[in-house]
Enzyme design. Structure first.
Site, mmCIF file in Angstrom:
data_model
loop_
_atom_site.group_PDB
_atom_site.id
_atom_site.type_symbol
_atom_site.label_atom_id
_atom_site.label_comp_id
_atom_site.label_asym_id
_atom_site.label_seq_id
_atom_site.Cartn_x
_atom_site.Cartn_y
_atom_site.Cartn_z
ATOM 1 C CE LYS A 23 -1.734 1.687 4.059
ATOM 2 N NZ LYS A 23 -1.557 3.137 4.275
ATOM 3 C CG ASN A 24 2.288 2.640 3.626
ATOM 4 O OD1 ASN A 24 1.073 2.941 3.361
ATOM 5 N ND2 ASN A 24 2.631 2.385 4.756
ATOM 6 C CB CYS A 118 -5.026 10.567 10.688
ATOM 7 S SG CYS A 118 -3.653 9.671 11.324
ATOM 8 N NE ARG A 123 0.587 10.622 9.766
ATOM 9 C CZ ARG A 123 -0.161 9.656 9.298
ATOM 10 N NH1 ARG A 123 -0.977 9.100 9.854
ATOM 11 N NH2 ARG A 123 0.409 9.049 8.175
ATOM 12 C CG ASP A 306 2.810 1.308 9.257
ATOM 13 O OD1 ASP A 306 3.319 1.581 8.223
ATOM 14 O OD2 ASP A 306 2.918 2.126 10.325
ATOM 15 N NE ARG A 398 -7.508 4.800 5.124
ATOM 16 C CZ ARG A 398 -6.744 5.861 5.598
ATOM 17 N NH1 ARG A 398 -7.372 6.210 6.920
ATOM 18 N NH2 ARG A 398 -5.652 6.330 4.993
HETATM 19 C C1 EPZ Z 1 4.418 6.967 6.313
HETATM 20 O O1 EPZ Z 1 3.575 8.007 6.731
HETATM 21 C C2 EPZ Z 1 3.456 5.576 6.189
HETATM 22 N N1 EPZ Z 1 2.090 6.086 5.229
HETATM 23 C C3 EPZ Z 1 2.686 5.315 7.515
HETATM 24 O O2 EPZ Z 1 1.901 4.197 7.519
HETATM 25 C C4 EPZ Z 1 3.763 4.762 8.170
HETATM 26 O O3 EPZ Z 1 3.520 4.444 9.586
HETATM 27 C C5 EPZ Z 1 4.943 5.990 8.326
HETATM 28 O O4 EPZ Z 1 5.382 6.219 7.058
HETATM 29 C C6 EPZ Z 1 6.394 5.629 9.129
HETATM 30 O O5 EPZ Z 1 6.997 4.646 8.556
HETATM 31 C C7 EPZ Z 1 2.177 5.957 3.963
HETATM 32 O O6 EPZ Z 1 3.329 5.606 3.469
HETATM 33 C C8 EPZ Z 1 0.889 6.449 3.074
HETATM 34 P P1 EPZ Z 1 6.328 10.312 8.209
HETATM 35 P P2 EPZ Z 1 4.187 9.256 6.799
HETATM 36 O O7 EPZ Z 1 6.453 11.552 7.440
HETATM 37 O O8 EPZ Z 1 4.885 9.524 5.580
HETATM 38 C C9 EPZ Z 1 6.272 13.567 11.906
HETATM 39 C C10 EPZ Z 1 0.145 2.862 7.692
HETATM 40 O O9 EPZ Z 1 -0.473 2.266 8.696
HETATM 41 N N2 EPZ Z 1 6.419 14.587 10.556
HETATM 42 O O10 EPZ Z 1 7.702 9.386 8.373
HETATM 43 O O11 EPZ Z 1 3.163 10.336 7.091
HETATM 44 C C11 EPZ Z 1 4.917 12.864 11.930
HETATM 45 O O12 EPZ Z 1 4.122 13.685 12.251
HETATM 46 C C12 EPZ Z 1 0.703 4.176 7.606
HETATM 47 O O13 EPZ Z 1 0.375 2.169 6.665
HETATM 48 C C13 EPZ Z 1 6.545 15.816 10.870
HETATM 49 O O14 EPZ Z 1 6.759 16.163 12.158
HETATM 50 O O15 EPZ Z 1 5.168 9.350 8.075
HETATM 51 C C14 EPZ Z 1 5.335 11.564 12.309
HETATM 52 O O16 EPZ Z 1 4.944 11.678 13.947
HETATM 53 C C15 EPZ Z 1 0.121 4.693 9.154
HETATM 54 N N3 EPZ Z 1 6.725 16.833 10.139
HETATM 55 C C16 EPZ Z 1 6.472 11.028 11.987
HETATM 56 O O17 EPZ Z 1 7.189 12.468 11.721
HETATM 57 C C17 EPZ Z 1 6.701 16.501 8.501
HETATM 58 O O18 EPZ Z 1 6.723 17.255 7.863
HETATM 59 C C18 EPZ Z 1 6.570 10.154 11.000
HETATM 60 O O19 EPZ Z 1 5.945 10.746 9.800
HETATM 61 C C19 EPZ Z 1 6.526 15.105 8.479
HETATM 62 C C20 EPZ Z 1 6.405 14.240 9.606
#
Ligand code: EPZ
Length: 430
Positions: A23-24, A118, A123, A306, A398
């Site tokens: 998915k990701n 969410c 996020r 995850d 999802r």
């Molecule tokens: C991706 O989310 C995945 N989603 C998530 O999977 C996964 O848990 C996550 O990466 C970590 O591996 C998809 O790929 C669609 P991040 P993403 O940006 O890109 C903070 C699932 O269950 N952050 O690495 O949103 C953020 O708030 C989903 O399949 C900032 O502060 O993850 C979070 O606490 C859930 N500022 C942390 O970093 C930013 O600009 C990790 O976020 C960006 C992120």
């Protein structure tokens, strides 16, 4: 009102199951297809609602999307894309923010609804915005929208405060067509990033350092449409490994990439499972006694956030106390209250969860709070004594294709019913 899963626990899972595409990764490859000047064919795309939402987003942007087969999606960006990703779609799926980079690269402007938080945390997207500003984009945020413009994207050196998956992906896509060279340091190293970079290079991009935390991108003038197969879903793989372990079963997973789950496999072995890896197959034999282990979620190759909820369910029946630390999201223990209603003994304090193993879980009506919390409740229900009803399973749809059918194939007693339906073939224990 949605449907529910009704699960009668106690069955040992056994047999084989094929794992779907990730998915990701698929969601990002679909967004990246907007950069091409011709059609892209993606194969091994999971048939899940997030993919359908992303298809709706890129259609709204003016691209055409069609399913050639249930797992093959054709995307043709056409000649005139719109620049606005509307709130009603972005609010359904935060990952829609990933169209920001491609729209800026292709059109020089983008208007994307703020993704909002969410169930698992705020996020934020500050790293996306700061990195794109370093490439020459200007942002105005207001009325729930992000308005981005870029006369021209120019390569630059970007160091991420944190290896954010989404920020790395947006910056990577924007940099492919920027003028000059971009260096992204402290980039995320998740396998889905490598899949995106490999896909972009096949389209004609020039990305070096794939798989490392420093990506170097030399901008090019155009990218062409290609055919590409999505990598297997390591989180679905981990989900079925835990399902096999928690039911003390014997499962064979096919079409997987074991290298993407090294730490997960090692933790399952510490817990007592017997695991054999053979090419693109993993076989897991469960263990009667689950040993407690401690784990902390970290960016890849650390333990994947995850799968935190799935391991929490497994460790809830360990022969001792385990500690899980969630370092990635600030609110990913939402499902603990539901799991405790099934008899687990878990206390959370900030980023830590202390799990006192209990000898058994008991079936109960529970609600999926989010995608992976919901999956963990299903897995707990497989092992619980009696009947578990998992409500709000739209969260689970999802990210998992035909979850109940795959579990049925492994011998689980699970069915999908309308919210008000009563199970015909299950004695509901009073
Ligand atoms: C991706 O989310 C995945 N989603 C998530 O999977 C996964 O848990 C996550 O990466 C970590 O591996 C998809 O790929 C669609 P991040 P993403 O940006 O890109 C903070 C699932 O269950 N952050 O690495 O949103 C953020 O708030 C989903 O399949 C900032 O502060 O993850 C979070 O606490 C859930 N500022 C942390 O970093 C930013 O600009 C990790 O976020 C960006 C992120």
């Amino acid at each position: 009102m949605g449907s529910k899963f009704v699960i009668r626990g106690g069955k040992k899972l056994s047999g084989k199951v094929r794992i779907c595409g990730a998915k990701n990764s698929a969601l990002k490859l679909m967004a990246a297809a907007l950069l091409a000047d011709g059609p892209t064919i993606l194969t091994n795309v999971p048939l899940i609602t997030d993919v359908m939402t992303m298809a709706a987003v890129i259609e709204r942007l003016g691209a055409s999307v069609s399913y050639e087969t249930p797992d093959t999606v054709k995307i043709n960006p056409g000649y005139s894309l719109y620049a606005e990703a509307p709130y009603e779609l972005v609010s359904q799926m935060r990952a829609s923010i990933i169209v920001l980079g491609p729209l800026l690269a292709r059109l020089g402007r983008a208007r994307v609804a703020m993704p909002g938080g969410c169930n698992i945390g705020s996020r934020k997207i500050d790293m996306h915005i700061r990195g794109l500003e370093l490439l020459g984009a200007r942002f105005e945020v207001g009325h729930g929208f992000i308005d981005a413009t870029a006369e021209k994207l120019v390569g630059n050196k970007i160091t991420l405060d944190f290896p954010s998956v989404g920020a790395t992906e947006n910056l990577l896509m924007a940099a492919t067509c920027a003028e000059g060279t971009t260096i992204i340091s402290n980039a995320a190293r998740e396998p889905e990033i490598a899949d995106l970079a490999t896909f972009l290079n096949q389209m004609g991009a020039q990305i070096e350092g794939i798989g490392s935390s420093t990506l170097q991108v030399t901008g090019v003038k155009r990218l062409k449409g290609v055919e590409y197969k999505v990598i297997p879903d390591r989180i679905e793989t981990g989900t079925f490994l835990v399902a096999g372990a928690i039911t003390n079963g014997d499962v064979l997973l096919e079409d997987v990439v074991p290298e993407h789950l090294e730490l997960v496999i090692s933790k399952l072995i510490d817990i007592g499972a017997d695991i054999k890896v053979d090419g693109n197959k993993i076989r897991l034999k469960g263990c009667r006694k689950i040993k407690p282990v401690d784990l902390a979620t970290l960016p890849y190759p650390g333990f994947p956030t995850d799968l935190q909820t799935l391991f929490m369910a497994l460790l809830s029946m360990a022969d001792g106390t385990s500690i899980i630390t969630e370092n990635i999201f600030e609110n990913r223990f939402m499902f603990v209250n539901e799991l405790n209603r099934m008899g687990s003994d878990i206390r959370t304090e900030g980023r830590h969860a202390v799990i006192q193993g209990v000898p058994k879980l008991t079936g109960a009506p529970v609600k999926a709070p989010d995608l992976r919390g919901g999956a963990a409740l299903v897995v707990a229900g497989l092992a619980a004594e009696g009947v578990t009803e998992v409500l709000d399973i739209y969260h689970i749809d999802r990210g998992y294709q035909n979850l109940e059918h795959k579990l049925q194939m492994l011998g689980a007693d699970i069915e999908r019913l309308g919210a008000e339906e009563r199970s015909s073939n299950l004695r509901v224990i009073k």
